[in-house]
Structures are given as C-alpha cells and as structure tokens.
Design an enzyme around this catalytic site. Sequence first.
Site, PDB file in Angstrom:
ATOM      1  N   ALA A  74      45.244  40.883  42.449  1.00  0.00           N
ATOM      2  CA  ALA A  74      46.240  41.587  41.403  1.00  0.00           C
ATOM      3  C   ALA A  74      46.019  42.995  41.425  1.00  0.00           C
ATOM      4  O   ALA A  74      44.710  43.611  42.058  1.00  0.00           O
ATOM      5  CB  ALA A  74      45.498  40.953  39.512  1.00  0.00           C
ATOM      6  N   GLY A 115      43.827  36.964  43.067  1.00  0.00           N
ATOM      7  CA  GLY A 115      45.283  36.869  43.235  1.00  0.00           C
ATOM      8  C   GLY A 115      45.607  36.348  44.221  1.00  0.00           C
ATOM      9  O   GLY A 115      46.476  36.033  44.415  1.00  0.00           O
ATOM     10  N   GLU A 118      45.169  32.973  45.312  1.00  0.00           N
ATOM     11  CA  GLU A 118      46.462  32.662  44.042  1.00  0.00           C
ATOM     12  C   GLU A 118      47.478  31.678  44.306  1.00  0.00           C
ATOM     13  O   GLU A 118      47.999  31.355  44.540  1.00  0.00           O
ATOM     14  CB  GLU A 118      46.121  32.675  42.820  1.00  0.00           C
ATOM     15  CG  GLU A 118      44.563  32.670  42.519  1.00  0.00           C
ATOM     16  CD  GLU A 118      43.876  33.117  40.669  1.00  0.00           C
ATOM     17  OE1 GLU A 118      44.494  34.664  40.670  1.00  0.00           O
ATOM     18  OE2 GLU A 118      44.869  32.749  39.652  1.00  0.00           O
ATOM     19  N   GLU A 138      37.063  37.453  40.862  1.00  0.00           N
ATOM     20  CA  GLU A 138      37.380  38.054  39.770  1.00  0.00           C
ATOM     21  C   GLU A 138      35.900  37.964  39.311  1.00  0.00           C
ATOM     22  O   GLU A 138      35.788  39.244  38.649  1.00  0.00           O
ATOM     23  CB  GLU A 138      38.460  36.922  38.967  1.00  0.00           C
ATOM     24  CG  GLU A 138      39.466  37.248  39.457  1.00  0.00           C
ATOM     25  CD  GLU A 138      40.154  36.451  40.555  1.00  0.00           C
ATOM     26  OE1 GLU A 138      39.135  35.805  41.079  1.00  0.00           O
ATOM     27  OE2 GLU A 138      41.053  36.200  41.095  1.00  0.00           O
TER      28      GLU A 138
END
Length: 703
Positions: A74, A115, A118, A138
């Site tokens: 992110a 992310g 992911e 995270e």
Amino acid sequence: MNATSHDAAIALSPTVRYALHGQVAVLFLDNPPVNGLGDTVRAGLHAGIERARGDASVQAVVIIGAGKAFCGGADIRQFNTPAATARPMLRDVIAGIEACAKPVVAAIHGFALGGGLELALGCHYRIAQSEARLGLPEVNLGLIPGGGGTQRLPRLIGVAPALRLIQTGKPVDAAAALQAGLVDAEADAPLLEAALAFARERAGRADHPVAARLPIDAAGVDFDAVRAQLNPKARNVLAQRAAIDSVQAATRLPIEAGLDEERRHFDELVAGDVSKALRHLFFAEKEAPRVAGGTAAASPAPIARVGILGAGTMGGGIAMACANAGLAVTLCERDQAALDRGLGLIRKNYDISAAKGKFDAAGVEQRLARITPSLDLNDLARADLVIEAVFEDMAVKQAVFRQLDAICKPGSILATNTSRLNIDEIAACTARPESVIGLHFFSPANVMKLLEVVRGARTSAEVIATCMAVAQRIGKIPVLVGVCEGFVGNRMLTGYWREAGFLLEEGASPRQVDTALTRFGMAMGPLAMADLAGMDINWATRKRLAPTRPAHLRYSKVADRICEQGRFGQKTGAGYYRYEAGSRQPLPDPVVDEIIEACAREAGIARRAVADEEIVERCMLALVNEGAQIIDEGIAQRASDVDVVYVHGYGFPATRGGPMFYAQTLGLAATLEKIRALQRAHGDHWKPAPLLERLVAQGATAF
Ligand code: NAI
C-alpha cells in the site's frame, strides 16, 4: 524493460503501462520508489486487466514492476487520505484478476511486500527471481494485511505456515517461497522473458488456480494455543491478535465473508492510536538520518579503521558494535588490567550472543580478531575515526583530545561519547575543531539503537555526513542534535526527574511513581532508571549547575539526600530502592520513605494521596514541554527526531509514538491548557514552551 515493450506501450494511468508481447499483455507498474499501490496504480491495473480480457488476441497477462521491486505494498503516504479508499480498491483489482479466464502471472523481482504480495496472491501464478523477498510485514506497523492476504495465503500454503508469515511479518526468500508453494517457479532467465515463457506455457491449460477458491484445511491448528503464546507486551500485540482472528475466519467463513472480516479488523487497526503511532515512528526512523538544509549535500568519507579510547562500559560496547559491522577497531586503554577487564567482558558478551544462536563460535573469533587491543595512544594514528569513552570529566577529556590531535592523521574524525559535557569546549583545545563531534551512544552500546550525533559549532558538514553514515553502518539510528546541557535525551530527563522528585514529596512512593509510568508503557520507571544509571552522575551535574540555577526555581532535595548517604543506586546496593546482594530487583526501603517525609516537612508540603494519572500527566508533560523548547532552539532538527530519541534511547512506548507524537494525540491545545494549569498550581518551571503557545495560537495540530 525491453525495447518492443516501450515502443508499443500505452499509459493506462500515470503509473501503469500496458504493452503487448505477441499474445501476452504486460502490465508495468511504475510508481517510484517501490510501486506502492496508490490510487493510480490500482486504477491502471484494473483497466489493464479489463483491456486484456476484452482483447481476443491476448492469451495471458504478466504483471511486472519497473525499478527496484515488484511492489512494496500500500502507499502508506496515502493512509487516512481520500486516495487510500478511492475505487477501485485492491480488492476490486484482485476480483477482476480472479474473474479473468486468461492466466495472470505476477513476475516478482526485488520484493513483494504487504499489498504487493496480496496482489500477487490474487494472480493465478507467481514467478520470482531468486533474490526476491516475499512477505506480509503489516504487523510491524500495527496492522494486518487488508487486501485479502489473511484469506488467500492460508488457502495457498496452509494455515500454520500462513499464520507464521503474517504474525512475524518476516519476509521469506524465493527458494523458501517456492518450497512453501507461495511461488510456482523461480526465474532463471531475465525476469520478463521467463515470465513471458511461463505465461505462454500456462495459457494452453484449461483452467488456472485461484487462491480464493482453494479448499482450506485447519486440521491441527489450535488457534487458542497460538493466542495464548502472544506476548501481551509486544508493541504490535493488537495487530497479531487481529491477524490470528482473521486467519481463523478464513477457516470458518466463505471467502467473501472472510474478506469482510479481514477488512473490519484492518479498518479498526488503521484508525487506532497504536498503528498511527507505529506508522509515525516508521517514517520518523527513516527521516532521522537525513541532515536538513545545506549539509545534506556533503558526502560521507570512507571509514575503515575506528579507534576507541577507554574499554569501560561504553568503550567496550562501542567496540562490539563496530566489530559486528566488520570495521577494524583499535581499542586503547591506560593500563593492562583495565584492558584485560574490557576485553574479557567483550568476549563474555559475544559468547552469550553465540549461545543464543546469533552467530557461531567462528563468528565470535572473527569479531574478536577485528579488535586490536593497545596501551599506546600512538596506535590510533591511522584511525579514520576515534571515539573517546574515558571518564566524564572535562579536564580529562581535554587532555585526551590534545594528545589525539597531535597523534591522529590529518582529516581523521575525533569524537567524544560524553553524555553532558560541552563539545565546543572539547573541540577548542584541538587545532581541528571542524573534525570534532559528539557521538553519544546509549548503554549497552552494542544493543541500543539510538545514537545522538552532536554537532559542535564548528563541526564540518562532511564530518557530520560521515558520522551519520557510519552510525547506520553499525546498525544505529542516528539523530543529529546540537550542543546544550544534556543534548536532547538527557536534557529532557531533567524535567522528568524533577517532577518525579516533587511527586515523592507531595505524597507518592517511589514504587507508585515507577509503576504508574511502567503501566503507561515506559520500559522502566524514572526512579528505577536513576538507580540503574547511577544517581551520583546526576548529583554531580546538579552541583555543577547549582550556581546557574535561578533562585526562584525550587527542586526536590530527595535525590541529593539519598546520595549524601552514599546511596548511588544499583552499584552501591541502594538508591531510591534497596537491592539484595547480586539482585537487580528494586525493593522499597523505609530509609527512603523517611528521607522523602523529611524533605516534604522542610519544604512545608502536606503530603496527600497522589493519583497515578497525575504522575503520568506531570512526568509526560515535563518531557513534552522541554521537547518543544528543544525543537524551538533548533537543538533537534525536527519533532519526530525527539520521538526517535525517546523510543530508542529511553524506553518510551513505541505504541504511543514518542513524547511529541503523544502530545499531538492529546491535542496541542489541550496539552497547553494542562501545562498552564500546572504553572498556576506549581510555579514557573511549568512556563509553557513558546513554540507550543505559537502553534496553538496558529491552530496547528502537529509540531
Ligand atoms: P567507565 O568508567 O566504565 O570506563 C571508562 C574507561 O576509560 C575506564 O576503563 C578507564 O580505565 C578508561 N580511561 C580513563 N582515562 C583514560 C585514558 N586517558 N586513556 C585510556 N583510557 C582511559 O565509564 P563509561 O560508563 O564507559 O563512560 C565513558 C564515557 O561515556 C563518559 O564520558 C560517560 O559520560 C559516557 N557515557 C556513559 C554512559 C553510560 O551509561 N555509562 C552512556 C552514555 C555516555
């Protein structure tokens, strides 16, 4: 990447390009520095997948990152901004990939983190270069993966290995990822070519694996047992618990409901104070080594050999930190006995590290071999950097610096580890004040991350740049500070200890003061810390500063009275507490209670019940007010540096982000209001810092 891709590339968004390589569509992420999944990256990816789906000539898709990595996750700069929640979200992008009948391959180089991983988990296949690292870090920011990681990873690699990866936040390399089933292949050709070949080969298959649709097997995983093993004091315990809950949800719920559950946990964590504090620190630590202003341009000089003067508590630890980083060290003492003692302790510490598995016996010998002991100051002549760690006495330090100035080669840096003495006075007795600097390590110096780099009035930009670089090389977080009494960290302690002393007189016990602050999150209470550090050091400082102390500013006499009895803390078996032989356990001591009561009587104070909240408020606000003053004077470069100093040097709880960040969570206006109330109740040592007043007048919410 290669020429054809550039020629035919179409920009789908400012950060994503689309190019056809025969029948394979390639999506290039190009959002420096780490291809963070900001709004334009998500939009570009989404559009790219749609385009490939709609183009009958396309048979497969490759997603690949430009620059140093596939994707760092992110875009945390966008957290808590509208861009973070702009559609499409990562979840929508992945839904598009999973709905695509054509295989989508993530081609991973550098790293796929958070992310980024992911996104790769949402692809049908993953191919990685051998040096790539893959992980979900995270939890280190007090968060959990929020883009399906807790749902897809356990389906792909199994529940227990997924939990491990998510809970520890530690990345794995490509070989481990291949073994775990996290990637399908390691790339041995240039990555794009390998990915194209892989995609073409898979395009011929009838269907492609979708992690979200794989069966999940929780057999043998006892979630309650995993929860029971959590360390309740870990700074990210909330995030770890949410990670376990989310993975357990994956074993119980259909994918969509599991994704909702993960998102609910993520949203709660991201809005919470703990994750905000940890994210603040993450940026603060990255920022700390940067020199603001003109000095930034100076480039560091190479450092190969470090000379260390004094093999006591600090010199020994500094020598270890340097040897650990592969630097050659000359460790110089004034007599054989002291040198032997120092070296003996270094060996003992290394042996303990080896016993803990940090390195093997050969590692111990390698490190020791880098340290050359010496009794002759002339042996420091060739050192690029000399760090002095002899007794804390100006006359002793000046004598040493005069000698070093005469012995050391031109251009070598002369640093002092003094914790409170004036660097400029030390520099003044050399002919090279531009090469003199403070390197204030914290004890134990081989462990503590903080290094206050103290710039003197004449220290050169190059010397500062070199010291900031060498600090990072030896695993420290350097914070550049200016010369003043106590620099940043110890200067702030003065007010903190002052309040602790007053609170004792007003009615608290040492144990109550310390417990209130450890409950707040401090690693140690202020009084136990004074006992550990040695109360004689502060006593000497108070005596030294007595002539300049304004008469109207009272201070508690408790510490002086304790010292007058020869009680200097742990090293004498007694200070604010008493200690049984060989024990570091602080025990309440009626002698100290009597001293406190006598001091209160003399000062005309009627002792009362003091609430824990008052203890925390007064001690914390003392730190905050002095911190603001330090920032205003330019002694610290920025407010976040003060936070780094306190978290990494003084056991301030990372979950509260540091004293200045803590004041921001209280609200600057509320902080000022409280300080004013304390000034009215207790007098002028609570004079609000002008910076705080100015900021509140301007309506600012941050320092
Ligand atoms: P220490 O007393 O453990 O070690 C000092 C060593 O220097 C002794 O081994 C002594 O033999 C040696 N020494 C003295 N004069 C010498 C000379 N002319 N040539 C060579 N060696 C000489 O003291 P410690 O605690 O290591 O402190 C050293 C410095 O570090 C002081 O300036 C202190 O303020 C500072 N400091 C100490 C911290 C601590 O927690 N102990 C933390 C940060 C800084």
